[in-house]
Design a protein around this motif. Sequence first.
Motif, mmCIF file in Angstrom:
data_model
loop_
_atom_site.group_PDB
_atom_site.id
_atom_site.type_symbol
_atom_site.label_atom_id
_atom_site.label_comp_id
_atom_site.label_asym_id
_atom_site.label_seq_id
_atom_site.Cartn_x
_atom_site.Cartn_y
_atom_site.Cartn_z
ATOM 1 N N GLU A 374 0.800 -1.214 0.000
ATOM 2 C CA GLU A 374 0.000 0.000 0.000
ATOM 3 C C GLU A 374 0.836 1.268 0.000
ATOM 4 O O GLU A 374 0.301 2.368 -0.126
ATOM 5 C CB GLU A 374 -0.942 -0.010 1.212
ATOM 6 C CG GLU A 374 -1.977 -1.140 1.160
ATOM 7 C CD GLU A 374 -2.859 -1.182 2.392
ATOM 8 O OE1 GLU A 374 -2.557 -0.442 3.354
ATOM 9 O OE2 GLU A 374 -3.833 -1.962 2.394
ATOM 10 N N LEU A 375 2.152 1.145 0.172
ATOM 11 C CA LEU A 375 3.019 2.314 0.156
ATOM 12 C C LEU A 375 3.243 2.784 -1.274
ATOM 13 O O LEU A 375 3.272 1.992 -2.217
ATOM 14 C CB LEU A 375 4.369 1.990 0.795
ATOM 15 C CG LEU A 375 4.375 1.561 2.268
ATOM 16 C CD1 LEU A 375 5.798 1.228 2.701
ATOM 17 C CD2 LEU A 375 3.778 2.636 3.148
ATOM 18 N N THR A 376 3.416 4.087 -1.454
ATOM 19 C CA THR A 376 3.785 4.610 -2.763
ATOM 20 C C THR A 376 5.263 4.356 -3.017
ATOM 21 O O THR A 376 6.026 4.029 -2.094
ATOM 22 C CB THR A 376 3.519 6.121 -2.834
ATOM 23 O OG1 THR A 376 4.399 6.787 -1.921
ATOM 24 C CG2 THR A 376 2.069 6.434 -2.490
ATOM 25 N N SER A 377 5.684 4.524 -4.253
ATOM 26 C CA SER A 377 7.093 4.341 -4.588
ATOM 27 C C SER A 377 7.971 5.287 -3.771
ATOM 28 O O SER A 377 9.045 4.905 -3.299
ATOM 29 C CB SER A 377 7.317 4.585 -6.084
ATOM 30 O OG SER A 377 6.612 3.637 -6.846
ATOM 31 N N ALA A 378 7.500 6.506 -3.597
ATOM 32 C CA ALA A 378 8.267 7.487 -2.825
ATOM 33 C C ALA A 378 8.366 7.072 -1.359
ATOM 34 O O ALA A 378 9.426 7.214 -0.724
ATOM 35 C CB ALA A 378 7.621 8.865 -2.949
ATOM 36 N N GLU A 379 7.267 6.551 -0.806
ATOM 37 C CA GLU A 379 7.275 6.118 0.596
ATOM 38 C C GLU A 379 8.204 4.932 0.797
ATOM 39 O O GLU A 379 8.926 4.846 1.796
ATOM 40 C CB GLU A 379 5.851 5.779 1.043
ATOM 41 C CG GLU A 379 4.959 7.002 1.203
ATOM 42 C CD GLU A 379 3.507 6.629 1.402
ATOM 43 O OE1 GLU A 379 2.771 7.451 1.986
ATOM 44 O OE2 GLU A 379 3.087 5.528 0.965
ATOM 45 N N ARG A 380 8.195 4.003 -0.165
ATOM 46 C CA ARG A 380 9.107 2.856 -0.057
ATOM 47 C C ARG A 380 10.559 3.310 -0.160
ATOM 48 O O ARG A 380 11.424 2.829 0.562
ATOM 49 C CB ARG A 380 8.779 1.814 -1.130
ATOM 50 C CG ARG A 380 7.525 1.013 -0.833
ATOM 51 C CD ARG A 380 7.421 -0.208 -1.742
ATOM 52 N NE ARG A 380 7.199 0.170 -3.132
ATOM 53 C CZ ARG A 380 6.005 0.306 -3.693
ATOM 54 N NH1 ARG A 380 4.917 0.099 -2.969
ATOM 55 N NH2 ARG A 380 5.888 0.651 -4.970
#
Length: 444
Positions: A374-380
Amino acid sequence: MDPQKEYVLRTVEERGVRLIRLWFTDVVGQLKSFAISPAELEAAFEEGMQFDGSAIDGFSRIQESDVLARPDAGTFELLPWGQSDETAARMFCDVTNLDGSPFEGDPRHVLKRNLDRARERGFNFYVAPEMEFFYFADGDGTRVPQPLDTGSYFDLTTADVASDLRKRTIHTLEAMGIPVEYSFHEDSPSQHEIDLRYTDALTMADNVMTFRLVVREIAMERGAYATFMPKPLAGVQGSGMHTHMSLYEGDSNAFADSSDDYRLSKIGRGFIAGLLHHAGEITAVTNQLVNSYKRLIPGTEAPAHVSWARNNRSALIRVPVTKSGKDSSVRIEFRSPDPACNPYLAFSVILAAGLKGIDEGYELPDEATTNVFELTSAERAAEGIAELPQSLAEALDVMEGSELVAEALGEHIFGWFIRNKRSEWSDYKAQVTPFELQRYLPAW
């Protein structure tokens, strides 16, 4: 003579065994076999059986073709199928050069060599894979496969053909000395799972090869088809081979530390850190087909990102919660491998990565406490969570630069594997798929 060999010779005579099948695998994990008569068995033990290695993928070149198959008496088992008047047995073989030295193209030798390295450090490597697979009406690759049932997780479908197939498969496995821990219907239609009980990695690799044959044989007897293709159906979950593992020092679980919040020892943390650090490098081995990467996509139950957690099934590595006082049960679960891998090579690179983490003192990153899917690419990226290779070509690019994988597999298999899989990717790129025709032909 060795007591195990004497036992085999005596059993063959007493049980009236007519054929002994000698088993080994090629580099990609296809089971190979030839049969000998009881009259040749003692010579096979003492001298090995010579055959043309150039006929086997990844083995010898023409100018250096002959090798020896040396049966491992400890793997002797009667085969519970075949003609009623023809009792047959099987043994796995170690493949050697004519001078008796280990043959570099033998995947079983690769695993034994890596296990020896672990033993030099005082460790024994134990594994327990969860084997997922599909049953279909037939194996015709020219049309969409037809499932035998419409069940889902843990469905009790007592009257259908698939449940009977699974039950008969378990009975056959048990008859061949392969203990089963769990079995149930998986998430997708006609998808099933059978979990094999913990044992040492070499025995388990032999068991996985036997398991795949047994599943197919039992299905074929009932006019069905079983497949370990990772993603045979679009829109549903694919088949994985989640592998539970631990290192033991004597009778003690080296991963366990009851004083730790996660119940993980320094050795266990280092092993996980090694697997995480080298996950991309070993993916081409644990997921060796073009089709494997149709399963490893974000948003499905298969892990697509490099992270670890205790009870978070979106992570690549899971540390199952164990009860207090159950240190022997502390283990890690590596969730990316699929059941089409060569188990000898897959267990080898997994072990090599884990040991590297221990030897080099890799630091274990923070646990992933949220759903990575559920995380965005930026969050990951902010949390330092990398992505596994998303195609066979990408996985091979990463593998080709890996000193760890080259050392674990040896020069012979490392080079051949990359060349073979590059060819597979090249063949795939040249195909025009139904997806392309449906999407582009009407519009362009």
